[in-house]
Design a protein around this motif. Structure first.
Motif, short mmCIF file in Angstrom:
data_model
loop_
_atom_site.label_atom_id
_atom_site.label_comp_id
_atom_site.label_asym_id
_atom_site.label_seq_id
_atom_site.Cartn_x
_atom_site.Cartn_y
_atom_site.Cartn_z
N UNK A 145 11.18 5.29 -0.56
CA UNK A 145 12.17 6.10 0.15
C UNK A 145 12.38 7.44 -0.54
N UNK A 146 12.34 7.44 -1.86
CA UNK A 146 12.56 8.67 -2.63
C UNK A 146 11.40 9.67 -2.45
N UNK A 147 10.19 9.16 -2.33
CA UNK A 147 9.01 10.04 -2.26
C UNK A 147 8.38 10.08 -0.87
N UNK A 148 9.14 9.72 0.15
CA UNK A 148 8.60 9.69 1.50
C UNK A 148 8.10 11.06 1.96
N UNK A 149 8.60 12.13 1.36
CA UNK A 149 8.19 13.47 1.77
C UNK A 149 6.82 13.88 1.24
N UNK A 150 6.28 13.15 0.25
CA UNK A 150 4.99 13.55 -0.32
C UNK A 150 3.93 12.45 -0.30
N UNK A 151 4.31 11.24 0.08
CA UNK A 151 3.35 10.13 0.01
C UNK A 151 3.60 9.11 1.11
N UNK A 152 2.54 8.45 1.50
CA UNK A 152 2.63 7.31 2.40
C UNK A 152 2.48 6.06 1.55
N UNK A 153 3.28 5.06 1.82
CA UNK A 153 3.27 3.83 1.02
C UNK A 153 2.82 2.67 1.89
N UNK A 154 2.10 1.75 1.26
CA UNK A 154 1.60 0.58 1.95
C UNK A 154 1.68 -0.62 1.02
N UNK B 220 -5.77 9.15 -3.25
CA UNK B 220 -5.67 10.46 -2.63
C UNK B 220 -7.07 10.92 -2.26
N UNK B 221 -7.25 11.23 -0.99
CA UNK B 221 -8.55 11.66 -0.48
C UNK B 221 -9.66 10.70 -0.91
N UNK B 222 -9.42 9.42 -0.71
CA UNK B 222 -10.37 8.34 -0.97
C UNK B 222 -10.73 8.19 -2.45
N UNK B 223 -9.89 8.71 -3.34
CA UNK B 223 -10.14 8.61 -4.77
C UNK B 223 -8.92 7.98 -5.45
N UNK B 224 -9.17 7.04 -6.35
CA UNK B 224 -8.07 6.42 -7.08
C UNK B 224 -7.56 7.42 -8.12
N UNK B 225 -6.31 7.84 -7.94
CA UNK B 225 -5.70 8.81 -8.84
C UNK B 225 -4.85 8.13 -9.91
N UNK B 226 -4.34 6.96 -9.59
CA UNK B 226 -3.53 6.18 -10.52
C UNK B 226 -3.81 4.71 -10.28
N UNK B 227 -4.06 3.99 -11.35
CA UNK B 227 -4.23 2.54 -11.28
C UNK B 227 -3.32 1.93 -12.32
N UNK B 228 -2.32 1.22 -11.84
CA UNK B 228 -1.41 0.55 -12.75
C UNK B 228 -2.05 -0.68 -13.34
N UNK B 229 -1.40 -1.24 -14.34
CA UNK B 229 -1.90 -2.47 -14.95
C UNK B 229 -1.68 -3.65 -14.04
N UNK B 230 -2.34 -4.74 -14.36
CA UNK B 230 -2.17 -5.97 -13.57
C UNK B 230 -0.81 -6.57 -13.85
N UNK B 231 -0.18 -7.03 -12.78
CA UNK B 231 1.13 -7.65 -12.91
C UNK B 231 1.01 -9.08 -13.40
N UNK B 232 2.07 -9.61 -13.85
CA UNK B 232 3.39 -8.97 -13.83
C UNK B 232 3.63 -8.00 -14.98
#
Length: 133
Positions: A12-21, A92-104
């Protein structure tokens, strides 16, 4: 569910710059398998896509404003992104820009927020163009 609510607030905070799924994958702690002692839901291992779709509705309830996709029964998305149990990505543009660590343990909304804050700052700052004559 607390992580899901944090994700929804971030979206909700970043809805103006990103789409979330959200992508619902196989159940990490099925009630008829490796059960977690703090499991909030009684979800058996998915035997068919209908089972997975029903279980995904619980995720939708936790983040009703986020689009939701469901992984195939061969777990193609989970395998492609190494998402098991949970993971955050920015693409972004079919490229992974950020990959977080595996959860939890590696699931860190704060890292994702930091990346998005920096990205938003770059978008809002005027670009400098140098022209040599």
């Amino acid at each position: 569910m607390a992580r899901l609510r944090s994700f929804q607030r971030l979206a909700a905070h970043f809805v103006d710059i990103a789409d979330f799924l959200l992508v619902y994958i196989e159940e990490a702690h099925p009630s008829d398998g490796w059960v977690s002692s703090d499991a909030a839901y009684n979800i058996p291992k998915h035997q068919c896509l209908q089972d997975r779709l029903r279980a995904a509705q619980l995720m939708r309830e936790g983040a009703p404003d986020c689009p939701l996709a469901v992984d195939t029964m061969d777990n193609a998305s989970s395998a492609a992104y190494g998402a098991y149990f949970e993971r955050l990505y920015i693409i972004q543009e079919q490229k992974v820009m950020y990959q977080g660590g595996r959860g939890p343990e590696g699931y860190k909304i704060s890292e994702l927020r930091s990346w998005l804050d920096q990205y938003k700052t770059r978008l809002q700052s005027p670009s400098t163009v140098v022209i040599q004559v």
